[in-house]
Enzyme design. Sequence first.
Site, mmCIF file in Angstrom:
data_model
loop_
_atom_site.group_PDB
_atom_site.id
_atom_site.type_symbol
_atom_site.label_atom_id
_atom_site.label_comp_id
_atom_site.label_asym_id
_atom_site.label_seq_id
_atom_site.Cartn_x
_atom_site.Cartn_y
_atom_site.Cartn_z
ATOM 1 N N ASP A 18 -10.401 -5.616 11.331
ATOM 2 C CA ASP A 18 -10.440 -7.030 11.679
ATOM 3 C C ASP A 18 -11.585 -7.318 12.650
ATOM 4 O O ASP A 18 -12.426 -8.184 12.407
ATOM 5 C CB ASP A 18 -9.090 -7.482 12.263
ATOM 6 C CG ASP A 18 -8.546 -6.532 13.326
ATOM 7 O OD1 ASP A 18 -9.201 -5.517 13.643
ATOM 8 O OD2 ASP A 18 -7.448 -6.803 13.842
ATOM 9 N N ASP A 28 0.814 -1.213 0.000
ATOM 10 C CA ASP A 28 0.000 0.000 0.000
ATOM 11 C C ASP A 28 0.846 1.261 0.000
ATOM 12 O O ASP A 28 0.310 2.362 -0.073
ATOM 13 C CB ASP A 28 -0.959 -0.007 1.197
ATOM 14 C CG ASP A 28 -2.401 0.139 0.762
ATOM 15 O OD1 ASP A 28 -2.702 -0.179 -0.401
ATOM 16 O OD2 ASP A 28 -3.219 0.590 1.576
#
Length: 741
Positions: free
Chosen positions: A456, A152
Amino acid sequence: MEEYRARAAAGPLPLHSQSQHISYRATTFNRLFAAVYSVAIFALFYYHLASLLNPTSLTFFFISLSLFISDVVLAFSWATTQCNRMNPLRRREFLENLKLLLKKDSDFPALDVFICTADPYKEPPMNVVNTALSVMAYDYPTWKISVYVSDDGGSAMTLFAFMEAAKFAVEWLPFCKKNDVVERNPDAFFVSNKDYCNSEMEKIKIMYEKMRTRIENVMEKGKVEDEFINGEEEHLIFDKWTKSFTPKNHPAIIQVLLESGKNRDISGESLPNLIYVSRQKSTTSHHHFKAGALNTLLRVSTIMTNAPIILTLDCDTYSNDPQTPNRILCYFLDSKLASNLSYIQFPQRFYGVSKNDIYASEHKRLYIFNPVGMDGLLGPAYLGTGCFFIRRAFFGGPSSFESPELLELDPNHVVEKAIESQEILDLAHVVAGCDYENDTKWGSKLGFRYGSLVEDYFTGYCLQCEGWKSLFCNPEKAAFYGDAPMNLLDGLNQMKRWVIGLLEVTFSKYSPITFGVRFMGLLMGLSYSHNISWAFLSISLFVYAFLPQLALINAVSIFPKVTDPWFVLYAFLFLGAYGQDLLEFILEGNTFEKWWNDQRIWSIRGLSSYLFAFIEFFFKSFGISVFGFNVTSKVIDQEQSKRYKQELFDFGTPSLMFLPMATVAIVNFVAELIGIWRSLGGAWEQLFLQIFLVGFVVVNCWPIYEAMVLRNDEGKLPPKITFLSLLLTLFLCSLFSTFCH
């Protein structure tokens, strides 16, 4: 997956078993203790309400109100913890039975591995390479494995590192299998075998060091120069990094580094697929941080390989057991679990942790105790790494399939073309575009969920609300190892980011207290609510860190006297909560010293991370940006590492987060001296509980006192923080004295 489960259903032997994590007596004790302790909490509330209804003065009313609110928050946190103590499970896999079931390589389902990295300077590419190599060398058919690396940060240096890793894998994978190597992270292997060497090992070590040197040389130069590029093909790849290319504004780059159909190792065996992915970034498009990167990998992998099983890993979480993917098949191939099992979570474990884990980096409750308890309900939360998913779980609930916008993104789509074919690569670039998700269900009903920094926690939570279950696999041999922060500020910043993400979920329509309880049931909803209580614990910790102390300095008694029957209640509540927590640590094989550090860091986080997370979330709610997203640094400073091994707190980087804890340390030290003096004067009966509480805090604050006045290394507490905390102490003492009079 259905064909694999059908084959497993015909097998005569079980693939796994489950039992209570602790003895039946211990579980019964936890349940009885919870009942007794609950009665004690209600008695405490009665005591507080009586004080509020009959205050002796306005001062005592505000003191009683503060203590009541604090105790309500603490009671909620304790109650949510008890949900995870009601039915803890221990699981065991029978790998020998799996071998009887899956006899050929073609019998194994394919596996896609997602590894995320975002900053080559905070997450060194060499660490990411070691993580990738450790899973590429699994004891699993290599042609069934595809490793996707999400960069990223869009760094050419990271791509260069993986080009080097692809070359090294040709030698490393057959070396591991030929020599039955267990530690398949090359760096970990060479460190643990530094006293043993043979000619073959020496050869592979020299290759590894050459690879490391080339990667580190590129990192030092800050770019991939011509001297490191081999051939015209590599030149064309790195030409994509033009002058206008920045980490936040660049086109999608998808590079196939290894293709199992054509690349082979030195023994002639197929190599795993290895694909580098850097999604398109634009300053005008929201990229949704790690969740956005994972969704890009989910789409790209569906186009290219579409394996039914997905493993997500952080860049520093390497495999420590080559049998790990076989363990999860013992559950995924069980037809009794198949209908709604979405993921299997392994515990996060860490290497290089100091002897007594001074920063409580292992997060025992978050990564071990809570998942074991949740496993007895609907299953553990998703912990962000070391987790195997069924791809189908990202496309709606078990009985409510959500169709993606493209046929090629369907989890049942059969990929018939090579991953390097132009048609496949073109479509992969399309789905990696920064505007691709516009007007789609990605992030809401498809894939990893958006709306929280803790993608998450939120993703696992949403999956379970949709009807999916999960389970916790905790084998004796750690399946994965990761990095732990080696300085206090990194750990506090990481926790602050988590708490902000939890607050985002708490104050949304998906709050576990309302939405979660409705869709998952009371116990599971409260279990998920435990983490969201972190932010509110700062209220309780600040009250108990300052109020009794300032009252003690001014000779104000706020707790029952020793001769008062209510004294027994306070003693039971304190000793019961801490005693149960200590017992849980000891039963898990931990030491008293580790428990002590864990409870100390819990209070430090409450006085820093939790408070600053609340402040940042408050401003963010009004559209005011205070701080940006910070990647936790994985770079190891030698002096810092030395202090960590000596178990010295590292305050070397000045931060306002140190100010509250330093102020608490000074206030409590002054209060303890005055309290002892007052007790010698005959006031010990009235002030005993306050003196005891202050003494407990003072003992916990020893590392802060040490860093204030006894140390001269670079990790000492910055003098300006000490000075500011002294001024704040004087202000609080003056303010409370005025308030009392």
